[in-house]
Design a protein around this motif. Sequence first.
Motif, PDB file in Angstrom:
ATOM      1  N   UNK A  15      21.276  42.381  45.420  1.00 16.14           N
ATOM      2  CA  UNK A  15      21.011  41.820  44.089  1.00 16.14           C
ATOM      3  C   UNK A  15      20.866  40.299  44.196  1.00 16.14           C
ATOM      4  N   UNK A  16      19.725  39.831  44.670  1.00 20.43           N
ATOM      5  CA  UNK A  16      19.557  38.390  44.899  1.00 20.43           C
ATOM      6  C   UNK A  16      19.631  37.540  43.638  1.00 20.43           C
ATOM      7  N   UNK A  17      19.452  38.157  42.471  1.00 15.60           N
ATOM      8  CA  UNK A  17      19.512  37.404  41.215  1.00 15.60           C
ATOM      9  C   UNK A  17      20.892  37.429  40.572  1.00 15.60           C
ATOM     10  N   UNK A  18      21.861  38.046  41.239  1.00 16.82           N
ATOM     11  CA  UNK A  18      23.229  38.110  40.707  1.00 16.82           C
ATOM     12  C   UNK A  18      24.029  36.898  41.170  1.00 16.82           C
ATOM     13  N   UNK A  19      25.123  36.631  40.479  1.00 21.85           N
ATOM     14  CA  UNK A  19      26.061  35.580  40.863  1.00 21.85           C
ATOM     15  C   UNK A  19      27.295  36.263  41.434  1.00 21.85           C
ATOM     16  N   UNK A  20      27.503  36.097  42.719  1.00 23.83           N
ATOM     17  CA  UNK A  20      28.625  36.761  43.394  1.00 23.83           C
ATOM     18  C   UNK A  20      29.860  35.865  43.305  1.00 23.83           C
ATOM     19  N   UNK A  21      30.964  36.444  42.811  1.00 25.14           N
ATOM     20  CA  UNK A  21      32.196  35.688  42.595  1.00 25.14           C
ATOM     21  C   UNK A  21      33.314  36.315  43.433  1.00 25.14           C
ATOM     22  N   UNK A  22      33.728  35.684  44.530  1.00 24.59           N
ATOM     23  CA  UNK A  22      34.797  36.256  45.372  1.00 24.59           C
ATOM     24  C   UNK A  22      36.158  36.183  44.690  1.00 24.59           C
ATOM     25  N   UNK A  23      36.959  37.219  44.896  1.00 31.38           N
ATOM     26  CA  UNK A  23      38.342  37.264  44.409  1.00 31.38           C
ATOM     27  C   UNK A  23      39.263  37.404  45.612  1.00 31.38           C
TER      28      UNK A  23
ATOM     29  N   UNK B 201      32.015  40.456  40.719  1.00 32.50           N
ATOM     30  CA  UNK B 201      33.196  40.157  41.510  1.00 32.50           C
ATOM     31  C   UNK B 201      33.244  41.006  42.771  1.00 32.50           C
ATOM     32  N   UNK B 202      33.663  40.400  43.851  1.00 31.11           N
ATOM     33  CA  UNK B 202      33.838  41.107  45.130  1.00 31.11           C
ATOM     34  C   UNK B 202      35.118  40.582  45.775  1.00 31.11           C
ATOM     35  N   UNK B 203      35.652  41.338  46.693  1.00 32.36           N
ATOM     36  CA  UNK B 203      36.838  40.889  47.415  1.00 32.36           C
ATOM     37  C   UNK B 203      36.439  39.925  48.522  1.00 32.36           C
ATOM     38  N   UNK B 204      37.126  38.814  48.577  1.00 27.34           N
ATOM     39  CA  UNK B 204      36.817  37.797  49.581  1.00 27.34           C
ATOM     40  C   UNK B 204      36.929  38.371  50.990  1.00 27.34           C
ATOM     41  N   UNK B 205      35.902  38.152  51.804  1.00 24.91           N
ATOM     42  CA  UNK B 205      35.909  38.640  53.177  1.00 24.91           C
ATOM     43  C   UNK B 205      35.513  40.089  53.329  1.00 24.91           C
ATOM     44  N   UNK B 206      35.129  40.741  52.231  1.00 22.98           N
ATOM     45  CA  UNK B 206      34.786  42.168  52.266  1.00 22.98           C
ATOM     46  C   UNK B 206      33.333  42.369  52.680  1.00 22.98           C
TER      47      UNK B 206
ATOM     48  N   UNK C 200      41.085  42.165  38.767  1.00 24.46           N
ATOM     49  CA  UNK C 200      41.427  42.717  37.455  1.00 24.46           C
ATOM     50  C   UNK C 200      41.556  41.600  36.428  1.00 24.46           C
ATOM     51  N   UNK C 201      42.229  40.533  36.798  1.00 27.07           N
ATOM     52  CA  UNK C 201      42.388  39.389  35.893  1.00 27.07           C
ATOM     53  C   UNK C 201      41.028  38.796  35.518  1.00 27.07           C
ATOM     54  N   UNK C 202      40.140  38.682  36.488  1.00 25.72           N
ATOM     55  CA  UNK C 202      38.813  38.117  36.235  1.00 25.72           C
ATOM     56  C   UNK C 202      38.022  38.978  35.254  1.00 25.72           C
ATOM     57  N   UNK C 203      38.124  40.297  35.403  1.00 27.24           N
ATOM     58  CA  UNK C 203      37.445  41.191  34.470  1.00 27.24           C
ATOM     59  C   UNK C 203      38.039  41.072  33.067  1.00 27.24           C
ATOM     60  N   UNK C 204      39.356  41.086  32.981  1.00 27.29           N
ATOM     61  CA  UNK C 204      40.021  41.048  31.677  1.00 27.29           C
ATOM     62  C   UNK C 204      39.798  39.729  30.943  1.00 27.29           C
ATOM     63  N   UNK C 205      39.645  38.643  31.706  1.00 24.48           N
ATOM     64  CA  UNK C 205      39.449  37.325  31.096  1.00 24.48           C
ATOM     65  C   UNK C 205      37.982  36.976  30.907  1.00 24.48           C
ATOM     66  N   UNK C 206      37.084  37.913  31.240  1.00 22.67           N
ATOM     67  CA  UNK C 206      35.668  37.673  31.036  1.00 22.67           C
ATOM     68  C   UNK C 206      35.040  36.714  32.038  1.00 22.67           C
ATOM     69  N   UNK C 207      35.692  36.511  33.188  1.00 23.69           N
ATOM     70  CA  UNK C 207      35.163  35.601  34.203  1.00 23.69           C
ATOM     71  C   UNK C 207      34.043  36.251  35.016  1.00 23.69           C
TER      72      UNK C 207
END
Length: 259
Positions: free
Chosen positions: A160-168, A145-150, A175-182
């Motif tokens: 980390x080219x093999x990672x999946x980057x998920x903007x928040x 997870x990363x902050x959108x626009x950061x 925090x919600x994404x971490x707690x919900x396993x997203x």
Amino acid sequence: MKTCIVAIAAAMLVASAFGAFAQDVKEILAPKGKLRVGVYYGSPTSMLRDHKTNEVHGLSYDLGEELARRLNVSFEQVNYQRISDVLEGMKAGDVDFTVSNSTPARAVSVTFSQHLLTIELGYLVTTASPITTVADIQKPGLRIGVTQGSTSQGTIPKLLPNAIVVPAESYKRGIEMLEHGEIDTYATNKPILFEMSDQMPGSRVLDGRWGEEHLAVAIPKGREAALEYIQHFIQDVQTNGLLAQSVERSGLRGTVKAK
């Protein structure tokens, strides 16, 4: 006697010039007659609220208040959701002052002072996460997870080219994404990660770092004539204890080094 008169006249001339310079700086930095300070909630580098005292602190907030005081103008807090929004507000002419990671990409749109502080970039994981070290982040397929626009959003895919980057959209959403396993981890600067961790019992900010952020004061493009004043302002707060006080009041954690 003549020498004394000349010295007094020279001193008066310098004082007059300084006063004119200060007035010019005020008109450049606060053209609306007030200093509009761009902040976003939840980061000690910008603005947060102490839940015990209910006081508001943060580097952008505290230094903005101090600069407004020195310019003898009113302080106006301009709220945004994240730093990218603050900088867009500055580009649009709605913000006069903020503190930001001074990257070459951002320097295209705003003018930066010299470095104010250097802070580490890291990762946050939940209490149940199998990730225990920064080296574990190298595993392919991890959702980061990363902050959108950061800056992190642009850097992590290269790192980390093999990672999946998920903007928040915000740290609260992160925090919600971490707690919900997203997502498996959240990547940003450590001061923000520690603030997020405080709201997630058992979560951990991993030891080590994947980079650094160099924080600086940002002012709008076209106001470079006041940059020398800003540079002296930064040097002053670094040496007279005001910056250290703001760091302490804001609870800013994460290997902070004054430059």
